[in-house]
Design an enzyme around this catalytic site. Structure first.
Site, PDB file in Angstrom:
ATOM      1  N   ARG A 254       4.701  -8.232   0.907  1.00  0.00           N
ATOM      2  CA  ARG A 254       5.772  -7.323   0.284  1.00  0.00           C
ATOM      3  C   ARG A 254       6.270  -8.034  -1.192  1.00  0.00           C
ATOM      4  NH1 ARG A 254       7.186  -5.167   6.018  1.00  0.00           N
ATOM      5  NH2 ARG A 254       5.550  -3.635   6.213  1.00  0.00           N
TER       6      ARG A 254
ATOM      7  N   TYR B  13       2.292   1.483  -0.881  1.00  0.00           N
ATOM      8  CA  TYR B  13       1.440   0.497  -0.161  1.00  0.00           C
ATOM      9  C   TYR B  13       2.231  -0.768   0.499  1.00  0.00           C
ATOM     10  CZ  TYR B  13      -0.121  -2.037  -4.460  1.00  0.00           C
ATOM     11  OH  TYR B  13      -0.154  -2.611  -5.841  1.00  0.00           O
ATOM     12  N   GLU B  14       1.640  -1.484   1.315  1.00  0.00           N
ATOM     13  CA  GLU B  14       2.252  -2.671   2.158  1.00  0.00           C
ATOM     14  C   GLU B  14       3.170  -2.607   2.752  1.00  0.00           C
ATOM     15  OE1 GLU B  14       1.280  -6.400   0.812  1.00  0.00           O
ATOM     16  OE2 GLU B  14      -0.328  -5.793  -0.554  1.00  0.00           O
ATOM     17  N   GLY B  15       3.478  -1.129   3.284  1.00  0.00           N
ATOM     18  CA  GLY B  15       4.711  -0.750   3.930  1.00  0.00           C
ATOM     19  C   GLY B  15       5.497   0.185   2.910  1.00  0.00           C
TER      20      GLY B  15
END
Lengths: 380, 266
Positions: A243, A362-364
């Site tokens: 993140r 993306y990535e949360g």
């Protein structure tokens, strides 16, 4: 508190910027339009040490830190969001978990070539039915004699078409829920492993996002990453680092958009004046710059906290939440300042706007980041 | 092969500012770079070293800040660097500069304990654009010189140089040691890597002063510079020039002479 970038980091920022301007920027529009993975630039970055920035020299890395790594992603993303995420996914999501959780043998066999850039890495957690709900893994791994057998599929895997080494998550014990998930190091050529269709995406179009298919894929027993059943935690802590990388990508996209727009409004004439002379333009850009600088502080803070081995999950979430929303906001506003020309592919701003959106997903997703932050605040 | 590369730190701008009183370059507030042609000379030198072994040493004459340019060279393949700096060298024109640099060659050879086989320079610096220092160094050192080199191939203690000229290339062979000046290459010089950049940062760059070079003060600095600048100006850009396209150089020369005569300029 010290908000001054030291000379060492500044020198490397200059190096990243020189490379981004001379090698990445000239092909950014072309690789976006043709969805061509920029292999030539990945090789150049490997030579320069850009694919192993935060790892020690004895592991094949450049011996720098997370801060310098995110500054690299930032500089690349100023001119090309795709190139930024290639480095981010490789470094944060593939090399880092091997560095953190790998055995000495795994580090020697996999981290070294990754950090030296001889091999490219990817990370495979997401499945058709397991996106934000990553615990719903359907891919299974079964221990048969001296190897694991993987069955299932993954989707939306960044770098997939170009990567050599994949971190793959699979259920080793369905009855245990998230505690039944384990991580594996999978090589491109393992029997039963294939790359599926490439996604036709809105933005970051050259990053080679594909499906992975495992059909009785044979993975050596020693390629288990970390312990059996600890894969979910491993994935989550890996994503904390990821993140910060994506936050840096978002930060770079916003900065790049502002840089381009400042140039454009200083030249574009309307009503007999440069549009930079209108107060609306000035105020718009001033607000964007202030918000982007605020995002930058969050991104750098999260990176420094990681370097200092502090708990940084919430800082990474805040950095990503703020930087990604800012990137979408800034690129949209910049395009508005461009007017009609900004809507064409003759200018980079529409690409930047398309590239920015994914950083909120993306990535949360942003919603996941808010779950992490509110959880850390104790708001339940 | 031991190679010396002479480099100059120049302002990173196309709009060179000149002090109206002293007629020297205004350096203040302008970011500096290594003269682009010198970066090509360095790249040629480093490639030869990688192929043949030996050492690449860079020198630059200038103020203390020129060490930044030398550090840049250390990060892209140079092994050692020396700054040539002394108040007595200030205000040198090309003749004085080439004299001082030639003296520095001997001093650096002593410090390094080696003899240079090849001395490389960029064809010219982008600030002064004289293209005189390289050739003058060859004269001071009494060495063969080849200018405008695109490529250097080493064979049997000699080098064969591909020299760029208006109508194509000359292939010239010379014995060593020699002085060669280098033009823009068909390939770009390498980038620094993170490791080489960090290593260059830590490396010490010795300064050689007047006393280290054993030079004659009469040939250094302003006093040793016969060049007198009467005035400087930025030429106006005009678009109504006559262009002779697709014409061989000889014919173009004849046409130009005819045009000058017709217009009663000659």
């Amino acid at each position: 508190m010290n908000f001054i970038i030291d000379e060492e980091h500044q020198d490397l920022i200059d190096l990243y910027r020189e490379f981004a301007e001379n090698e990445v920027k000239p092909i950014a529009a072309e690789i976006d339009q043709t969805e061509r993975f920029p292999q030539e630039n990945v090789e150049k970055m490997a030579e320069m040490g850009l694919l192993g920035i935060p790892f020690p020299e004895e592991c094949g890395g450049a011996g720098m830190d997370t801060l310098s790594y995110v500054q690299c992603v930032e500089e690349l993303s100023k001119v090309c969001g795709t190139t930024g995420v290639i480095v981010s996914a490789h470094t944060s999501l593939c090399a880092t978990p091997i560095y953190t959780y790998g055995t000495e043998e795994q580090k020697e066999k996999y981290l070294r070539p990754l950090a030296m850039g001889e091999k490219l890495g990817a990370f495979a957690l997401t499945e058709p039915g397991a996106g934000t709900d990553a615990s719903g893994q359907r891919t299974v791994a079964e221990l048969v004699d001296d190897h694991w057998v993987l069955n299932g599929s993954k989707i939306f895997i960044t770098n997939a078409g170009a990567a050599d080494i994949f971190i793959v998550f699979a259920m080793t014990d369905k009855s245990q829920g998230t505690k039944g998930i384990s991580g594996f190091i999978v090589e491109k050529g393992f029997p039963g492993f294939s790359i599926g269709k490439q996604e036709d995406k809105m933005g970051i179009r050259a990053s080679s996002t594909c499906e992975l298919v495992f059909e009785n894929c044979i993975v050596p027993k020693e390629n288990l990453l970390g312990e059996v059943g600890k894969g979910f935690r491993l994935a989550m802590s890996t994503l904390d680092g990821g993140r910060v990388g994506i936050a840096a990508q978002a930060l770079g996209i916003a900065e790049g958009a502002i840089d381009e727009t400042v140039k454009y409004v200083s030249e574009r004439m309307q009503f007999g004046r440069r549009i930079s002379q209108f107060q609306n333009t000035q105020f718009e850009l001033a607000k964007m710059k202030a918000n982007t600088e605020a995002a930058k502080l969050l991104v750098y803070q999260a990176a420094c906290a990681k370097d200092n081995h502090e708990n940084y999950s919430h800082l990474a979430a805040m950095a990503k939440l703020v930087a990604s929303q800012n990137a979408s906001d800034v690129t949209r506003r910049c395009l508005q300042l461009y007017g009609g020309y900004g809507y064409t592919k003759d200018y980079p701003i529409e690409r930047m706007m398309r590239d920015a959106k994914i950083t909120e997903i993306y990535e949360g997703t942003s919603e996941v980041q808010m779950m992490v932050i509110s959880g850390w605040m104790g708001v339940k | 092969m031991n190679i010396l590369v002479c480099i100059k730190q120049v302002p990173d701008t196309n709009e060179i500012k000149i002090d109206p009183v002293t007629h020297t370059l205004v350096r203040k507030g302008v970011p500096s770079i290594v003269n682009p042609f010198d970066t090509y000379a360095l790249e040629v030198g480093v490639r030869l070293k990688e192929q043949l072994g030996g050492k690449v040493v860079v020198i630059s004459m200038g103020p203390e800040q020129a060490k930044e340019a030398l550090k840049t060279c250390l990060s892209v393949g140079a092994d050692d660097a020396y700054l040539i700096s002394d108040r007595k060298f200030g205000g040198s024109d090309t003749l004085a500069t080439s004299y001082i640099l030639s003296s520095a060659v001997k001093a650096v050879e002593e410090k390094e304990g080696l003899k240079f086989d090849l001395i490389l320079c960029g064809k010219q610096a982008v600030d002064g654009d004289t293209a005189q220092v390289g050739p003058e160094m060859a004269e001071h050192l009494d060495l063969p010189q080849i200018t405008y080199a695109l490529d250097i191939v080493y064979e049997d203690d000699k080098i064969q140089v591909k020299r760029e000229c208006d109508d194509g290339y000359d292939m010239i062979t010379t014995t060593l040691p020699a002085v060669v000046t280098v033009v823009k290459l068909p390939y770009e010089p390498r980038y620094a890597t993170i490791r080489t950049k960090m290593a260059a940062k830590k490396k010490e760059i010795p300064t050689l002063t007047f006393d280290d070079l054993k030079t004659d003060e009469a040939y250094c600095g302003l006093g040793g510079s016969p060049t007198k600048v009467k005035g400087t100006y930025t030429p106006n850009r005009e678009k109504n020039g006559v262009k002779l396209n697709g014409v061989e150089a000889n014919d173009a020369g004849a046409q130009l002479a005819e045009w000058l005569q017709t217009n009663k300029i000659l």
